[in-house]
Design a protein around this motif. Sequence first.
Motif, PDB file in Angstrom:
ATOM      1  N   VAL A  22     -25.475  18.826  40.164  1.00 11.70           N
ATOM      2  CA  VAL A  22     -24.207  18.153  40.409  1.00 11.70           C
ATOM      3  C   VAL A  22     -23.392  18.912  41.457  1.00 11.70           C
ATOM      4  N   THR A  23     -22.618  18.190  42.223  1.00 11.40           N
ATOM      5  CA  THR A  23     -21.737  18.807  43.211  1.00 11.40           C
ATOM      6  C   THR A  23     -20.324  18.277  42.997  1.00 11.40           C
ATOM      7  N   VAL A  24     -19.370  19.186  43.021  1.00 12.33           N
ATOM      8  CA  VAL A  24     -17.972  18.820  42.796  1.00 12.33           C
ATOM      9  C   VAL A  24     -17.144  19.260  43.990  1.00 12.33           C
ATOM     10  N   ASP A  25     -16.330  18.361  44.508  1.00 12.59           N
ATOM     11  CA  ASP A  25     -15.453  18.698  45.629  1.00 12.59           C
ATOM     12  C   ASP A  25     -14.120  19.220  45.115  1.00 12.59           C
ATOM     13  N   GLU A  26     -13.460  20.004  45.952  1.00 11.04           N
ATOM     14  CA  GLU A  26     -12.130  20.488  45.636  1.00 11.04           C
ATOM     15  C   GLU A  26     -11.219  19.290  45.369  1.00 11.04           C
ATOM     16  N   GLY A  27     -10.387  19.397  44.340  1.00  9.48           N
ATOM     17  CA  GLY A  27      -9.404  18.345  44.075  1.00  9.48           C
ATOM     18  C   GLY A  27      -9.892  17.234  43.162  1.00  9.48           C
ATOM     19  N   GLU A  28     -11.151  17.285  42.752  1.00 11.52           N
ATOM     20  CA  GLU A  28     -11.615  16.260  41.817  1.00 11.52           C
ATOM     21  C   GLU A  28     -11.060  16.535  40.420  1.00 11.52           C
ATOM     22  N   PHE A  29     -10.970  15.495  39.630  1.00  9.40           N
ATOM     23  CA  PHE A  29     -10.548  15.611  38.230  1.00  9.40           C
ATOM     24  C   PHE A  29     -11.698  15.050  37.407  1.00  9.40           C
ATOM     25  N   ILE A  30     -12.508  15.969  36.864  1.00 10.15           N
ATOM     26  CA  ILE A  30     -13.706  15.564  36.139  1.00 10.15           C
ATOM     27  C   ILE A  30     -13.405  15.517  34.647  1.00 10.15           C
ATOM     28  N   THR A  31     -13.736  14.417  33.998  1.00 10.29           N
ATOM     29  CA  THR A  31     -13.631  14.398  32.545  1.00 10.29           C
ATOM     30  C   THR A  31     -15.042  14.384  31.963  1.00 10.29           C
ATOM     31  N   LEU A  32     -15.231  15.140  30.870  1.00 10.84           N
ATOM     32  CA  LEU A  32     -16.544  15.296  30.255  1.00 10.84           C
ATOM     33  C   LEU A  32     -16.506  14.709  28.850  1.00 10.84           C
ATOM     34  N   ALA A 155      -1.852  32.588  36.671  1.00  7.85           N
ATOM     35  CA  ALA A 155      -2.576  33.296  37.733  1.00  7.85           C
ATOM     36  C   ALA A 155      -2.826  32.385  38.935  1.00  7.85           C
ATOM     37  N   LYS A 156      -2.127  31.249  38.992  1.00  5.16           N
ATOM     38  CA  LYS A 156      -2.296  30.286  40.085  1.00  5.16           C
ATOM     39  C   LYS A 156      -3.770  29.941  40.309  1.00  5.16           C
ATOM     40  N   PRO A 157      -4.440  29.439  39.275  1.00  4.48           N
ATOM     41  CA  PRO A 157      -5.866  29.135  39.416  1.00  4.48           C
ATOM     42  C   PRO A 157      -6.093  27.952  40.337  1.00  4.48           C
ATOM     43  N   LYS A 158      -7.282  27.899  40.924  1.00  5.61           N
ATOM     44  CA  LYS A 158      -7.682  26.730  41.707  1.00  5.61           C
ATOM     45  C   LYS A 158      -8.367  25.721  40.803  1.00  5.61           C
ATOM     46  N   ILE A 159      -8.971  26.251  39.729  1.00  7.04           N
ATOM     47  CA  ILE A 159      -9.733  25.407  38.816  1.00  7.04           C
ATOM     48  C   ILE A 159      -9.112  25.514  37.428  1.00  7.04           C
ATOM     49  N   LEU A 160      -8.821  24.369  36.833  1.00  3.45           N
ATOM     50  CA  LEU A 160      -8.257  24.351  35.487  1.00  3.45           C
ATOM     51  C   LEU A 160      -9.280  23.726  34.547  1.00  3.45           C
ATOM     52  N   LEU A 161      -9.618  24.460  33.491  1.00  4.25           N
ATOM     53  CA  LEU A 161     -10.603  23.995  32.515  1.00  4.25           C
ATOM     54  C   LEU A 161      -9.863  23.637  31.235  1.00  4.25           C
ATOM     55  N   LEU A 162     -10.012  22.411  30.784  1.00  6.70           N
ATOM     56  CA  LEU A 162      -9.285  21.953  29.606  1.00  6.70           C
ATOM     57  C   LEU A 162     -10.302  21.492  28.563  1.00  6.70           C
ATOM     58  N   ASP A 163     -10.329  22.167  27.406  1.00  5.83           N
ATOM     59  CA  ASP A 163     -11.324  21.835  26.384  1.00  5.83           C
ATOM     60  C   ASP A 163     -10.651  21.089  25.236  1.00  5.83           C
ATOM     61  N   GLU A 164     -10.731  19.777  25.263  1.00  7.10           N
ATOM     62  CA  GLU A 164     -10.080  18.906  24.278  1.00  7.10           C
ATOM     63  C   GLU A 164      -8.655  19.368  24.006  1.00  7.10           C
ATOM     64  N   PRO A 165      -7.856  19.510  25.049  1.00  5.15           N
ATOM     65  CA  PRO A 165      -6.543  20.148  24.874  1.00  5.15           C
ATOM     66  C   PRO A 165      -5.556  19.309  24.061  1.00  5.15           C
ATOM     67  N   PHE A 166      -5.781  18.004  24.013  1.00  2.16           N
ATOM     68  CA  PHE A 166      -4.805  17.142  23.333  1.00  2.16           C
ATOM     69  C   PHE A 166      -5.376  16.507  22.084  1.00  2.16           C
ATOM     70  N   ASN A 188      -0.514  21.077  42.555  1.00  4.66           N
ATOM     71  CA  ASN A 188      -1.161  22.373  42.816  1.00  4.66           C
ATOM     72  C   ASN A 188      -2.559  22.238  43.407  1.00  4.66           C
ATOM     73  N   ASN A 189      -2.940  21.020  43.799  1.00  2.00           N
ATOM     74  CA  ASN A 189      -4.274  20.781  44.358  1.00  2.00           C
ATOM     75  C   ASN A 189      -5.377  21.389  43.492  1.00  2.00           C
ATOM     76  N   LEU A 190      -5.230  21.212  42.183  1.00  2.00           N
ATOM     77  CA  LEU A 190      -6.209  21.792  41.266  1.00  2.00           C
ATOM     78  C   LEU A 190      -7.494  20.970  41.239  1.00  2.00           C
ATOM     79  N   THR A 191      -8.576  21.648  40.921  1.00  2.00           N
ATOM     80  CA  THR A 191      -9.803  20.966  40.528  1.00  2.00           C
ATOM     81  C   THR A 191      -9.850  21.089  39.012  1.00  2.00           C
ATOM     82  N   VAL A 192      -9.930  19.962  38.316  1.00  2.00           N
ATOM     83  CA  VAL A 192      -9.812  19.984  36.854  1.00  2.00           C
ATOM     84  C   VAL A 192     -11.118  19.545  36.198  1.00  2.00           C
ATOM     85  N   PHE A 193     -11.520  20.270  35.162  1.00  2.00           N
ATOM     86  CA  PHE A 193     -12.610  19.855  34.275  1.00  2.00           C
ATOM     87  C   PHE A 193     -12.001  19.727  32.884  1.00  2.00           C
TER      88      PHE A 193
END
Length: 248
Positions: A22-32, A155-166, A188-193
Amino acid sequence: MITAHNLWKHYGDHTVLERINVTVDEGEFITLVGASGCGKTTFLKLLLGVESISRGSLTLSGEPIASEPGPDRGIVFQQYSVFPHMSVLENVVAAIGFRQPGLTGFLFGQPKKDAEELSLSLISKVGLQAAAHKYPHELSGGMRQRLAIAQALMAKPKILLLDEPFGALDPGIRADMHTLVLDLWRENNLTVFMVTHDLKEGFHLGTRLWVFDKPRIDPHAPEAYGATITYDLSTSRNTDVAFSETSP
Ligand SMILES: Nc1ncnc2c1ncn2[C@@H]1O[C@H](COP(=O)(O)OP(=O)(O)O)[C@@H](O)[C@H]1O
Ligand SMILES: [Mg+2]
């Protein structure tokens, strides 16, 4: 930005993930999404660098993902462990200490003032300004997740990882959290998983939705084969993004 090439993850004889390409571009919002136990959290841990891959490759900007968490990646779990004896502000300030090697969480003088200033701006960004001096036990579930998000962003991350946060929140509060996460993602131009067990939430928030599933099953050896990404779908939000970017 992120590429997985024939990625496998085993725990001993147990194959958890297999053949992930798989390839992910900057700024994508991926849901798993995917069945419980199929390896979604494991995948986030590989991205975070707290678990290592067994086979294949996983790269971030062309480099193998560092085998330890870096400031470029922040994570929010469903149940975040905040320090119960620290206020909201102190918890967010302390989050800096975890991200910087050699810094034990104790700050003095100007660095402390700077950290507090940054913390307060994040606290108000996540809507907790009135609660900055409250303690975790005085917060609702939604407020605690806002605190966890502020900590992850410290820490001003570029990538935010959210594990069933809600997952543990009431539906009404979830809607507010969706707005918050989408605002933070854009600003923040985050890439989110983000892992979710709610397919509707996955389609609503993501630009892209991944379904994790096992393509092969041996009923006599349930741990012999792992899950992979069986569906990789562009959502309507992705169309919105593409449309607004290409429109004059
Ligand atoms: N540290 C570990 N050691 C051994 N097995 C693990 C470890 N972490 C996770 N697993 C196993 O890997 C599988 C996937 O777990 P996980 O990634 O948490 O699934 P999900 O998040 O999709 O529910 C589960 O069967 C789990 O028991
Ligand atoms: Mg999980």
